[in-house]
Every structure is written in structure tokens, then in C-alpha cells.
Design an enzyme around this catalytic site. Structure first.
Site, short mmCIF file in Angstrom:
data_model
loop_
_atom_site.label_atom_id
_atom_site.label_comp_id
_atom_site.label_asym_id
_atom_site.label_seq_id
_atom_site.Cartn_x
_atom_site.Cartn_y
_atom_site.Cartn_z
N THR B 177 0.89 -1.22 0.02
CA THR B 177 -0.04 0.18 -0.12
C THR B 177 0.82 1.60 0.07
O THR B 177 1.48 1.72 -0.96
CB THR B 177 -1.04 0.04 1.39
OG1 THR B 177 -0.31 -0.34 2.45
CG2 THR B 177 -1.98 -1.08 1.03
N LYS B 204 3.83 -7.04 3.90
CA LYS B 204 3.38 -5.59 3.56
C LYS B 204 3.69 -4.59 4.86
O LYS B 204 3.66 -5.33 5.90
CB LYS B 204 2.23 -5.30 3.02
CG LYS B 204 1.22 -5.20 3.78
CD LYS B 204 -0.23 -4.56 3.25
CE LYS B 204 0.04 -3.10 3.10
NZ LYS B 204 -0.10 -2.47 4.35
N THR B 215 -1.58 -1.93 8.28
CA THR B 215 -1.84 -3.26 8.24
C THR B 215 -0.46 -4.07 8.01
O THR B 215 0.44 -3.48 7.09
CB THR B 215 -2.81 -3.57 7.29
OG1 THR B 215 -4.22 -3.13 7.39
CG2 THR B 215 -3.12 -5.11 6.98
N GLU B 301 7.18 4.42 8.34
CA GLU B 301 6.84 5.40 7.39
C GLU B 301 7.66 6.61 7.98
O GLU B 301 7.57 7.08 9.11
CB GLU B 301 5.32 5.99 7.83
CG GLU B 301 4.40 4.84 6.88
CD GLU B 301 3.04 5.27 7.11
OE1 GLU B 301 2.75 5.58 8.47
OE2 GLU B 301 2.23 5.06 6.33
N ASN B 436 1.07 10.75 8.02
CA ASN B 436 -0.03 10.47 8.91
C ASN B 436 -1.10 11.40 9.10
O ASN B 436 -2.22 11.32 9.75
CB ASN B 436 0.38 9.54 10.12
CG ASN B 436 0.76 8.37 9.70
OD1 ASN B 436 0.16 7.47 9.06
ND2 ASN B 436 2.09 8.03 9.98
N SER B 441 -7.45 11.95 0.81
CA SER B 441 -7.54 12.47 -0.55
C SER B 441 -8.01 11.51 -1.57
O SER B 441 -8.36 10.39 -1.12
CB SER B 441 -6.08 12.85 -0.89
OG SER B 441 -5.23 11.86 -0.96
#
Lengths: 441, 441
Positions: B177, B204, B215, B301, B436, B441
Site C-alpha cells: 500500500t 507488507k 496493516t 513511515e 499520517n 484524498s
């Protein structure tokens, strides 16, 4: 870099916290005097040493405290705890506090320094075991006891004590570290029997100063007579619903302390758990402690929002509180609030991993989640999840309006009982990372 | 704005994660075929649907899975769990996975969609209860089943399955993702009895995509024959030491799933808990799972650092792990790492509030904390706390060198026992807040 636009948008709306949250006047409990000065421990020359003294002699004072549960307890925490253990909280008449150095992880020498601080004040008061001590600031450094000793002695020698507004504001300033405003509140209360009493509170925020950590210090003083065991229970009750219900970053320091002194200068019968007024006073103290604790969240590092997380209709208080706490501490929820994102998925997710005592507290088909506007605009409630079903057609324009507010509420209705709990949290911003990622200097 | 200088400094050193962590070749377990395509669920046209099929007929395959403990479990989690419950993990031959939509908080219709995904694959395989399903992406939205159905049928109709490197790399991409690189690893192992087997894994990352949540999905397939209950226990053991020992932000999603299929295509006796090779295989699977889990942290991230938190000489594994976890999740520790600050106070503080099972696990006079360089430079160890005493005269130049590394280790020696645990974490950066905090969007 859309975020830059948000940052600008927010900056233009940034509230002047000093103007909003620092009082201009106030009246204070009878029989307390306060003093503060710049001892030189803070290199910038700001106030860093304060003393509160009870001068009321009409009866013995009561003192109580709630301390950090961190296994590394700072020397002042251990020292104050001992004073309360020895005295049972009776006849404690002073609090001495310094900022700029937390006297934490300082070993035996740190214990001696904390005891010396207490000893210096006791000597001035001509009594034993009558002083509590608190420290906040850099950890792992020794207190500069020459400066602290000189400061304590000067405060007494030069009779720096006062009872006026500025004296109280200054001592509130003297406990600050990275706080952006001093936290001082004071309120008068009237009991059904006609007695009037005052609560005054001060706190320093969950600000982490280089190289260091969050420390939460809070003081509440009152002129109401409260029996010492009752005071301890009352403070514990109030703390569990106030200072233990706030989240800036979920970290807990070695120095966290909330203490309270009741000097009994008001002429009325002493409050005990058997008193008719007990519940009322406990409620007033709790609400007062909540207001003080909320100021800490309002000054959360880098925060742009003050968010009340309200969990209702829970099976028990503990599970309501752990759900409120888990939402409040979630980095994903906090960043979504910063980004003004109506992200119910992150809220639901946090609820789902809260460590419940009773699994029946959560029924996925009964849960309701809403955002609540706190500025009296309508509709007040924006429903995100109704009986477990996400509302896919939410009013995005209204969502944006509510999320743009500086104050807002997340309401979780569990629908499994009648208990409730509240937590107060702030958002997680770029500024938080900047403040806490900055190298020690 | 000193932080800007850091950001620049770090940006120039930013590693090309794709080049570093994505393999260029690989060989894969016998008897597995994989396929992927862009079904159209992802609006950007990227791969978003994948299927792994076992074609080995020499014996019945074993499957196992570890699912999220979040109370809100997504439909694919509940569906896969049921397949394993019904079959006992025997004869499960396929995994179908989609990205772009998590099929979470979608109620009864979501359950039907997940079951339909499974049903479509079962029909192609001409069997019942033979397929697991996983989904990741936006929550609270219905799966676009028209696209998914067409995609599954196309994969079979057009015989898109392959066994080559690119087929495996593409299916690893199809589960991504917000991941910045596909996570695919493969290794060959040789047992003392001469048997050679292969482990291939994909994952992932803990990337939260709008409007959504983290996730974590992981798949491990092998051609070694492993008895199904043994496989379940082995995967649980490996997960508790790998995927459950990583921290990006401490949030846990509704969809987290790690699954494993052992198809037994290698001709050797089946591994059971009584087998001589059991411990060895369990160790190999655990180490392999750790490598895969570490890739998730490397892609955390906005992260700029990969940090191993190593807790040694603990009284028990559970307390070693909770201490490693508490350090790894601390926002103050994470921001200090980002700011390259040798802030042992925050590490000690986190240790102090870890919720231990046994208070004797922590002895404040025995604790040692160090930073460890992982690039073979000397001295490798920078001692911050020795037997509870902070080292006030640390070599700041060396501290800066170690903290500037992309990889480093925090070593905590509790000195209270012989157990140990590791956690892998990343720093908390401005970029994390940007990713985050960004509006949906």
C-alpha cells in the site's frame, strides 16, 4: 507538500495561550505564603526555586501526595514519600521545589541533596519532617547545592514571602521548564454550612527539556481543614480522574508528583470521610484537579488541539478509562487530529486493541463514535459510527469545520453499561518532533 | 530551526531502500505458483491482486496463521480463521490477497465478499475450504467485487501463474500500500539428513494509507513437509519473536495476519514436534521471520533509522520483551533517535514504566545501558549507564558518530537473569507526521 499549507493555516489561528490561560488576578487560601527566586540553576536566569509555607497555627495541617509509579524514582520523590510516611501527613507545612535539575538517577549523593533541601527549610521553620521537596529538569546531573542552599537561605533571610497575586504567579513560573505559560488556577467554594474555602493549584507541564524527559508536577493548597487520611484518599481519587487522564506522549517520568496541603485556616469542622460535606468537597477537588491537568495538555509540546475523549455507557470505569487512554495515546489518532482528518478507522482500531479487563465491555454491534463540536455551532454531533456501522456519507464540510476547531471532543458510546471516563489529549505535530528531536544543548 | 540542518544532513545520507533491500534474483520453493494483476481497485493502476497456489500433489499441504488480536477483526481475517478451523490447516492450497481495500468494518456484506473471494478461487481449484484470504487498504469501504471477481477469473483463465523471480516480485508488489519497496526474501536450508528446503516470505509494511490504518500482512511458504499442528505452533513461536517484536507506531490493525503454507514437495520425512530436526527448523523459520519483519521496520513511515533494542540477562522472556517493547514504542525515545541525541534518560524512563510481570526483573543498581555501533567501527560499545550509574563523561564525539548511523543497537543488560529478547524499531520523524497527518484524498 500540502502539509505546509495546513501548517500555515493553523499558524494564523494559533491561540495566544498566555493571554487565554494565565489569570490576571486571584485570591488565595488563607495562611499560605509563597516565595520564589532565580538561584542560578537555570542558566538563563529565570525563576527556578520556590517555597510554599503554611503559617496558620490554628490547627495542624494535613498533607498528601501521589507519586510516579516509575521504578526509577528520583531522590526528591523518595525523600517526600519518607516525610509523609513518618508524619502520616500531619504537620507538613512547606514545599520546596526547584526547576532546571530533576535530581534523578543521582544515587546516594542525590538522596543527600534532596534531604539537605528539606533540612534547610525545616531549620528555618524550626521543625522536623515538615517539608516536602520536588525537582524537575535535567536528569542524571547533580543539584548545584551551593546555589540551592544560598537561594533557600536568601528567601528566608530577605523575607521574600508574599500572599499577593504576583507572588503566586511567580512561584508558578519557578516550576516551569519548557512550559510556554505558567499554570496557576484558584477558585472559591462555599459549603452548605456556610464555610467558604479556596483551592489554589499550580502545575508544570509534560514538557521535556534537553536532555531529559517529561515531568509532571502539581500542587494544590487549600485552607479547608481536611483529615490527613481523608486528604490522601481524596487526592488519589482526584488524580485518577485528572492528572492520570491526560496524554501528551504517554511517557511517565521519574519525578511525577501531585501533592496537596490543607492547612485548616478556615474555621469550620474538619472534613473526614464521615462528614456530610465529604462527597461535595471530593467532587470539587476532583473538578479543580481536572482543570489544572487540562492546562498541562493545552501546553502539550507542539500541540495545536485540545481534545476531550469521552467514553460513555461502559460496563465499568476501568475499561472506559483504558479505552479513552488507548485512543488518547495512539500516534495514528494524534496525527489524524493534527491533519484534521475525520479518521474514524484509527479511533476504532485503537478501541479494538485496548487491553480490557472484561471483554464484554466492547460489543462491536453497539458502539457509537462521534466528533462533538465544543463551540456551540450546530449540528454539535457528527456521527461517524452508529451501532457499529460506519457512516459512509458523512458531511465532509461539517467534519472539516469541527476538525478545524482548537477544542473538540471524541465521543465513544459503548452501549454496554452505565459507567464513563474522560481523557484529555492533544495532537501530534511536526513541532513535537522538532522539540523532542532537537539535540541536547 | 536547527532541525532543518539535521533534516538536510540526513536527507543527503538517505539510503536507497529499494536498491538495498529488494533482491535481484532468487529461487523459490518447489510446487508453488504465483500470479498477480492490477484489478482496478487501486486507482493508480498498480498491482493489487495476488494468488499463491500450491500445485504439489505428493502429499497434503499444511497451513497455519496468526491473526490480529484487535477486537474489530476484518472480514478476511474471520473468513481465513474459519477455513483453518474447519480444515485443521490440512489441504489448504491457496492464498488470495488484495490491496487497496481492507474489507474491514464492512459488516455482513463484507463477510460475504470475503467468502466470495475464497469461493471463486476454490471453484478454480475444484475444491472446498482450500483458500485463505487477506486484504489491506482503506477500511469501511466495500470491496469492488466486480473488479476482484473479474481479476481472479482472469488470473486462472489467462494462466498468469509463474514460478520465476519476476512473478514472485510482482506478487510481493501486489500486496503493498504505502510501502516504499516490496518485501520479498528467500533462503535455502539444508538439514543434517541431507534434505534441502526453501523458505520464501513476503510482507507488507506498517504503512497507513488514507484514510485508514496500519496493516501488517506476512506470508511464508516452504516446500518442507511440516505436520499442521506443528506448523501452527512453529509459526506462533516465530511470530512472537519477529512480527510481534517490531514497532513503527505501536498501533495494531484489524487486518494483521501472518500465514504459512508448507506443501511438502521436498521428499523427506514430515517434521513434527517429535522430529530430531524440529528445533533446528523452528530456529530457521524464526530467524527467517525476523528478517522479513525487520524489512517492515526498515520501511517504517518516514523512518531514517533502524534500531535493534536488545534486552539481555533478564529474569524471564516476557519481562525482557515488555522492556524492549516499551523502549521501542516510546515517542520520546523515537524522537531522540531521530534527533541523534544520546538521551539515556528517556531510555531509562521507559524501562521504569514498563509493565513487568515480576518486579524482580528490574534492579536499579544492576542495570547497564549502552549504544552499540553496527558498522564494525570501534569502540563498538558506548556505555551510558553502568550498574545503575549514568556515565556523565561520555565521549560525545563517539556518541555523535554512532547516532549518525542508519543502523544501531540499544543494549540493555538487566543483570537479573539469563533470558533475552529483541525488538526492532525506527525513529519518529517529521516525515511520519506529514504522512499520517495528511488529509484523506
Amino acid at each position: 507538500m500540502r502539509i505546509t499549507a495546513y501548517a500555515l493555516q493553523r499558524a494564523t489561528k494559533m491561540v495566544d495561550k498566555y493571554a487565554l490561560y494565565v489569570p490576571k488576578t486571584g485570591s488565595f487560601p488563607k495562611g499560605f505564603q509563597v516565595a520564589s527566586l532565580a538561584s542560578g540553576v537555570k542558566k538563563n536566569g529565570n525563576l527556578d526555586l520556590g517555597i510554599i509555607v503554611n503559617t496558620n497555627k490554628s490547627r495542624l495541617s494535613s498533607a498528601a501526595a501521589v507519586f510516579t509509579t516509575n521504578k526509577f524514582k528520583a531522590a526528591p520523590v523518595l525523600t517526600s514519600k519518607e516525610v509523609l510516611d513518618v508524619t502520616g501527613g500531619v504537620g507538613v507545612n512547606a514545599i520546596v521545589v526547584n526547576s532546571g535539575c530533576a535530581n534523578s538517577v543521582t544515587g546516594e549523593i542525590g538522596m543527600k541533596d534532596a534531604q539537605d533541601m528539606v533540612g534547610l527549610v525545616n531549620k528555618q521553620l524550626n521543625s522536623k519532617n515538615s517539608t516536602l521537596v520536588m525537582s524537575t529538569g535535567v536528569i542524571g546531573q547533580r543539584l548545584q547545592m551551593d546555589k540551592i542552599s544560598k537561594g533557600i537561605n536568601n528567601i528566608f533571610a530577605e523575607k521574600k514571602f508574599g500572599t499577593d497575586f504576583n507572588s503566586w504567579l511567580n512561584i508558578a513560573k519557578s516550576i516551569n521548564t519548557t512550559d510556554t505559560f505558567p499554570k496557576l488556577i484558584t477558585s472559591k467554594f462555599k459549603l452548605p454550612n456556610g464555610a467558604e474555602y479556596t483551592l489554589t493549584g499550580m502545575a508544570k507541564g509534560a514538557g521535556m527539556i534537553c536532555p531529559n524527559m517529561a515531568t509532571l508536577l502539581g500542587f494544590i493548597v487549600t485552607d479547608l481543614p481536611i483529615e490527613s487520611n481523608t486528604l490522601q484518599n481524596m487526592l488519589r481519587y482526584a488524580t485518577s480522574r485528572s492528572f492520570n487522564c491526560i496524554s501528551v506522549d504517554g511517557d511517565m517520568s521519574t519525578n511525577d508528583t501531585i501533592c496537596m496541603i490543607a492547612n485548616g485556616a478556615v474555621e469550620t469542622s474538619e472534613i473526614s470521610e464521615q462528614s456530610e460535606e465529604f462527597k461535595r468537597v471530593q467532587g470539587q477537588v476532583t473538578e479543580f484537579a481536572q482543570k489544572l491537568a487540562q492546562l498541562v495538555v493545552r501546553d502539550g509540546e507542539g500541540s495545536t488541539k485540545f481534545v476531550t475523549v469521552n467514553v460513555k455507557n461502559a460496563l465499568n470505569f476501568g475499561d472506559a478509562k483504558i479505552i479513552a487512554e488507548t485512543i488518547s495515546n495512539s500516534m495514528l489518532v494524534k496525527t489524524a487530529l493534527y491533519g484534521q482528518d475525520a479518521n474514524w478507522g484509527r479511533i476504532l482500531c485503537a478501541i479494538g486493541y485496548a487491553k480490557l479487563d472484561n471483554l464484554k465491555s466492547l460489543n462491536v454491534d453497539k458502539i457509537n463514535v462521534s466528533f462533538i463540536a465544543t463551540d456551540n455551532s450546530e449540528p454539535r454531533e457528527l456521527k461517524l459510527i452508529v451501532n457499529g456501522v460506519p457512516q459512509l456519507e458523512i458531511d465532509e464540510a461539517r467534519a472539516s469545520e469541527i476538525l478545524a476547531l482548537n477544542d473538540l471532543e471524541v465521543l465513544v458510546n459503548l452501549g454496554t453499561g452505565t459507567e464513563e471516563a474522560q481523557f484529555w489529549t492533544c495532537d501530534l505535530s511536526h513541532e513535537y518532533v522538532t522539540i523532542n528531536g532537537d539535540y541536547r544543548s
